[in-house]
Write an enzyme that holds these catalytic residues in place. Structure first.
Site, PDB file in Angstrom:
ATOM      1  N   GLY A 280       0.834  -1.202   0.000  1.00  0.00           N
ATOM      2  CA  GLY A 280       0.000   0.000   0.000  1.00  0.00           C
ATOM      3  C   GLY A 280       0.860   1.240   0.000  1.00  0.00           C
ATOM      4  O   GLY A 280       2.081   1.152  -0.074  1.00  0.00           O
TER       5      GLY A 280
ATOM      6  N   GLU B 185      -0.188   0.486  -6.395  1.00  0.00           N
ATOM      7  CA  GLU B 185       0.767   0.118  -5.354  1.00  0.00           C
ATOM      8  C   GLU B 185       1.067  -1.380  -5.388  1.00  0.00           C
ATOM      9  O   GLU B 185       2.211  -1.798  -5.208  1.00  0.00           O
ATOM     10  CB  GLU B 185       0.228   0.506  -3.967  1.00  0.00           C
ATOM     11  CG  GLU B 185       0.159   2.002  -3.714  1.00  0.00           C
ATOM     12  CD  GLU B 185       1.531   2.626  -3.409  1.00  0.00           C
ATOM     13  OE1 GLU B 185       2.511   1.865  -3.326  1.00  0.00           O
ATOM     14  OE2 GLU B 185       1.614   3.863  -3.283  1.00  0.00           O
TER      15      GLU B 185
ATOM     16  N   PRO C 275      -5.672   8.697  15.347  1.00  0.00           N
ATOM     17  CA  PRO C 275      -4.667   9.752  15.182  1.00  0.00           C
ATOM     18  C   PRO C 275      -3.224   9.237  15.265  1.00  0.00           C
ATOM     19  O   PRO C 275      -2.355   9.732  14.573  1.00  0.00           O
ATOM     20  CB  PRO C 275      -4.979  10.708  16.344  1.00  0.00           C
ATOM     21  CG  PRO C 275      -6.431  10.513  16.605  1.00  0.00           C
ATOM     22  CD  PRO C 275      -6.711   9.066  16.317  1.00  0.00           C
TER      23      PRO C 275
ATOM     24  N   GLU D  28      11.106  -6.122  -0.791  1.00  0.00           N
ATOM     25  CA  GLU D  28      10.825  -7.535  -0.948  1.00  0.00           C
ATOM     26  C   GLU D  28       9.323  -7.759  -0.849  1.00  0.00           C
ATOM     27  O   GLU D  28       8.639  -7.037  -0.121  1.00  0.00           O
ATOM     28  CB  GLU D  28      11.469  -8.310   0.200  1.00  0.00           C
ATOM     29  CG  GLU D  28      12.587  -9.239  -0.209  1.00  0.00           C
ATOM     30  CD  GLU D  28      13.096  -9.969   1.006  1.00  0.00           C
ATOM     31  OE1 GLU D  28      12.830 -11.174   1.104  1.00  0.00           O
ATOM     32  OE2 GLU D  28      13.728  -9.339   1.878  1.00  0.00           O
TER      33      GLU D  28
END
Lengths: 228, 228
Positions: B42, B58, B79, B111
């Site tokens: 991601g 991604e 948060p 990797e």
DNA sequence: TTATTTTGCGTTGAATTTACACAAAACTAC
DNA sequence: GTAGTTTTGTGTAAATTCAACGCAAAATAA
């Protein structure tokens, strides 16, 4: 390249008044874009608050309504969903019980109002899609989660539950089978009280036993209601 | 006060190899924080791409894997979930068929590797929670959506489907009833081919008929499998 | 006091789900 | 090539669940 995306939350909040329609809480926008258009309550998340906190804060600020059930619905992130900046909105699904309906228009937003689901005005941004998704979620959840009770008062006549299901799902129910099934779960119990009779025979009042439900659920029980 | 929150996507991608274990695609982080720790693939969403595009980009960059099924999972926004900046992550749930397992480590990330679900290393950030949620989603979806087919090859012996269900759900099945039920839906059909026999009687090969399923689904049909 | 509205409840037939076991087709090892 | 092993493929009966159905009782309204 620096990312500059805003993060907002929006809430689809449902309410249900005994034997009336399902309603949704909307606000009239006070600023551009979509000034004076109705929209879901919500707004930008503050730097140091959680998403849930943001939802509850915005709801309070804009409508004064306190929520009885809240879960995340879906995140909307199309690049052009806001005509000005890029805004990713994390939408939430909320329910309020009848005793929390009162809107405190004192605050932030221009106006806040309950709209019957059958009569929703044009909405700002992609809020129509969000609302549609929330409706679908509500409908499907009614089948497999005892979520209807978060739309009813603490104690209620059985017919309220019945009407809730029929109006939201827009389907008829066999009253006898419905009642039989629900009672068989052992998660609702008589309060001992009777309804102040309206026009007809007075009804026993029931309440949902959250603890019992949680205990059963942990034990593999699965709430499920089907319709024909 | 200006909001400065980053928006990222993360993907939990499952794969299943015939008669083996369920696996998850992970990458080893090349940068701080959590450098050299395993994590979900991601990264930050680009200014002008959709969330889904971001996930697929991604994934390609970091693992070279192309996805066969993708849906949004949940958004995580505490948060402090990233120790440095505030990052809201919209997580996705993906499945890949066996013929798309091959990892192209050429690219971006340090990797990438498939890990059997039974042997997951320590994960960066709150990725463990995300993975857990995805596992739960996969398990529950197997019951009410014909999603298992996105983890199998286009044509498969019935026993593959059976093993898929038993290993993922960690439950035993009555083979006869399971097969009867699935066949009764009319959404899988014989290909006419037989499996190249391993060690035992050769098996008919089946395939999932997507069109038929969609047609039925539109017509009110509801896929559902229960277990005892 | 009669009519109207709403609640409360039980049975029967149909459909679905569960439990359960054995023979056929191939391969493996001798 | 025979005996043993592995895997596939299939049917039935009992138990459970679901669906359909109607009428009497308690209250209010006329």
């Amino acid at each position: 390249m620096l990312q500059n995306i805003k993060v907002a939350v929006d809430a689809v909040v449902f309410g249900y008044e005994s034997k009336k329609n399902l309603s949704v809480l909307l606000i009239k926008r006070g600023v551009e874009p979509f000034k004076n258009t109705w929209a879901l309550p919500g707004g930008l998340v503050l730097e140091d608050e959680s998403l849930e906190d943001a939802v509850e804060r915005e709801l309070l600020e804009e409508t004064g309504v306190q929520i009885d059930y809240l879960e995340q619905l879906y995140s909307f992130g199309k690049p052009k969903r806001d005509p000005r900046n890029r805004v990713v909105s994390i939408s939430y699904f909320g329910l309020v019980k009848p005793n929390h309906f009162k809107i405190q228009a004192d605050t932030d937003a221009a106006e806040a109002q309950w709209f019957p689901i059958t009569d929703i005005p044009e909405l700002a941004f992609d809020h129509k899609s969000i609302l549609d998704l929330a409706k679908a979620r509500l409908k499907s959840k009614l089948h497999y989660q005892p979520i209807g009770f978060d739309l009813l008062s603490k104690s209620f006549p059985f017919s309220d539950l019945e009407h809730l299901y029929t109006t939201i799902l827009e389907k008829d129910i066999d009253r006898r089978n419905f009642r039989k099934k629900l009672m068989s779960f052992g998660i609702i119990e008589e309060t001992g009280e009777m309804s102040q009779s309206g026009s007809g025979r007075p009804a026993k009042l029931f309440q949902f036993n959250t603890k019992k439900y949680k205990a059963l659920a942990k034990d593999g029980f699965h709430f499920e209601i089907k319709f024909v």
